[in-house]
Enzyme design. Sequence first.
Site, mmCIF file in Angstrom:
data_model
loop_
_atom_site.group_PDB
_atom_site.id
_atom_site.type_symbol
_atom_site.label_atom_id
_atom_site.label_comp_id
_atom_site.label_asym_id
_atom_site.label_seq_id
_atom_site.Cartn_x
_atom_site.Cartn_y
_atom_site.Cartn_z
ATOM 1 N N SER B 10 -5.080 17.317 6.934
ATOM 2 C CA SER B 10 -5.915 18.485 7.222
ATOM 3 C C SER B 10 -7.114 18.018 8.038
ATOM 4 O O SER B 10 -6.947 17.465 9.128
ATOM 5 C CB SER B 10 -6.311 19.143 5.897
ATOM 6 O OG SER B 10 -6.997 20.333 6.134
ATOM 7 N N HIS B 37 -2.972 21.232 9.074
ATOM 8 C CA HIS B 37 -3.628 22.543 9.052
ATOM 9 C C HIS B 37 -4.288 22.763 10.408
ATOM 10 O O HIS B 37 -5.110 21.960 10.836
ATOM 11 C CB HIS B 37 -4.695 22.603 7.952
ATOM 12 C CG HIS B 37 -4.119 22.457 6.580
ATOM 13 N ND1 HIS B 37 -4.842 21.994 5.525
ATOM 14 C CD2 HIS B 37 -2.885 22.717 6.102
ATOM 15 C CE1 HIS B 37 -4.076 21.986 4.430
ATOM 16 N NE2 HIS B 37 -2.880 22.407 4.766
ATOM 17 N N ASP B 130 -4.333 20.549 -0.842
ATOM 18 C CA ASP B 130 -2.969 20.842 -0.436
ATOM 19 C C ASP B 130 -2.175 19.537 -0.352
ATOM 20 O O ASP B 130 -2.708 18.506 0.039
ATOM 21 C CB ASP B 130 -2.981 21.553 0.930
ATOM 22 C CG ASP B 130 -1.616 22.124 1.279
ATOM 23 O OD1 ASP B 130 -0.762 22.256 0.377
ATOM 24 O OD2 ASP B 130 -1.402 22.445 2.463
#
Lengths: 284, 192
Positions: B10, B37, B130
């Site tokens: 991310s 992401h 995540d």
Amino acid sequence: MHTEPSQASHAAMQELEDIELQLLLEGVFRRYGFDFREYAPASLRRRVRRRVHAEGLTTFAGLLDKLLHDPACMERLLLDLSINVTSMFRDPTFYLAFREKVVPQLRTYPFTRIWVAGCSTGEEVYSLAIVLHEEEVYERTRIYATDINESVLERARAGVFPLDKMREYTQNYIKAGGMEAFSEYYVAAYDGAQFHRSLVENVVFAQHNLVSDRSFNEFNVVVCRNVMIYFDKTLQNRVHGLFYESLAHLGVLALGHKESIRFSPYEERYEVLDSSEKVYRKVA
Amino acid sequence: MYELICIGASWGGLSAIGRVLADIPTAVDPAIVVAQHRHVDSHEGALGELLGLRIDRPVRDVEDKTPIARRNVYLAPPDYHLLVERGWFSLSVDERVQYARPSIDVLFESAADAYGSAVIGVILTGANEDGAAGLAAIKHRGGVAIIQDPIGAERRAMPDAAIAATVADAVLPLDAIGRFIYGLCVEVAKTA
Ligand SMILES: C[S@@+](CC[C@H](N)C(=O)[O-])C[C@H]1O[C@@H](n2cnc3c(N)ncnc32)[C@H](O)[C@@H]1O
């Protein structure tokens, strides 16, 4: 190597789960008539697993047992399996391409029939209606908007969308080539943004199942975005057959941004109108 | 024999992913799939272009039902979830999972379902959690869990969460990850 047995048991575990999932889908189909057997397995497995846990169970086979004997449990699974995520002017560049590459063709027709398949709660249909209205072809267009799910159609007919989305939708609308003030198209009511009834004057909302129902008319445009991604390849190809049959000569097929007719048996029957927007025209 | 390497990152992920991929020698044969992401409006293809310049493998943006071929690098498109089936990818537009689409958990969990112990999962820098559950799923199915050492990570929340969620096979500084994967896929395969 000493990891062998555990690897073998992992493989066996997976195989067992695959069998259980297939039996569950078969059971659901035979008991209730809902046919998810040809949906893409990865997403299905994820959603069914969620239901297994929510029911306090541990296996797909356990859930099948409960499903067969408890219709209320089936109702809950159905909710888990319906993915109705949508928005107005999702992928604004698609609507821009529609204005530039599809509308000119529609202007040459005295009357146009458009099928929006898998329309969910209607945001896509209202967006399309706005574009057609601004391009001054709406008056001679009829939109058939269908979905498998009657409850989303009910909401689509109502045309009330969350007020807190209007900012995002306004931005999308502008990027989509919008010509008015977006707020002209709705009134803010207590429960949301009520879109003008005139936008759906020429829209028929009806239930239609892409898995099992036949074609019901001849169309100049078929829009089916982000629906077939949930199907496996066999079912995708069948639905492509359905759309192909339903399109008039030079009819336009519009898919989602990350879908394509490449590798489908119908690839050769279409020409590409816009490759990144996934807009095709039936030529053979 | 490993069939799929899944990498999730991310915040700070762009350069971390580039580094790891550049370090994985071309002799490493499994397909590589990357979920990073990205902002919805991110210039699509930017990641792909960047990586394409730096590494000696085909880099592809995934579309629905794209077949999985060995050695290729596949990038999750922004604003879709990417799921692994046996032999190809599926996309979905389901709700965000932990605010993310693509969700690293969704990718990793589906990879574990489809390829079981033939999956290597890698969690890199990120400012959320995540991927932790996904990496645990890979491990649970007999796959390999690799985590970037939180100490050197640009953001350590994601590696920390992954370490808490599963028993990692390796927690490594960024510049050792490619070498470790090489060891798993090439050296071990030779001696087996
Ligand atoms: C993710 S939504 C896509 C909505 C909209 N087309 C868009 O792109 O924003 C998918 C829709 O497909 C519908 N659907 C799923 N299976 C279907 C089937 N077999 N026949 C017709 N519609 C189906 C679902 O009910 C859902 O409303």
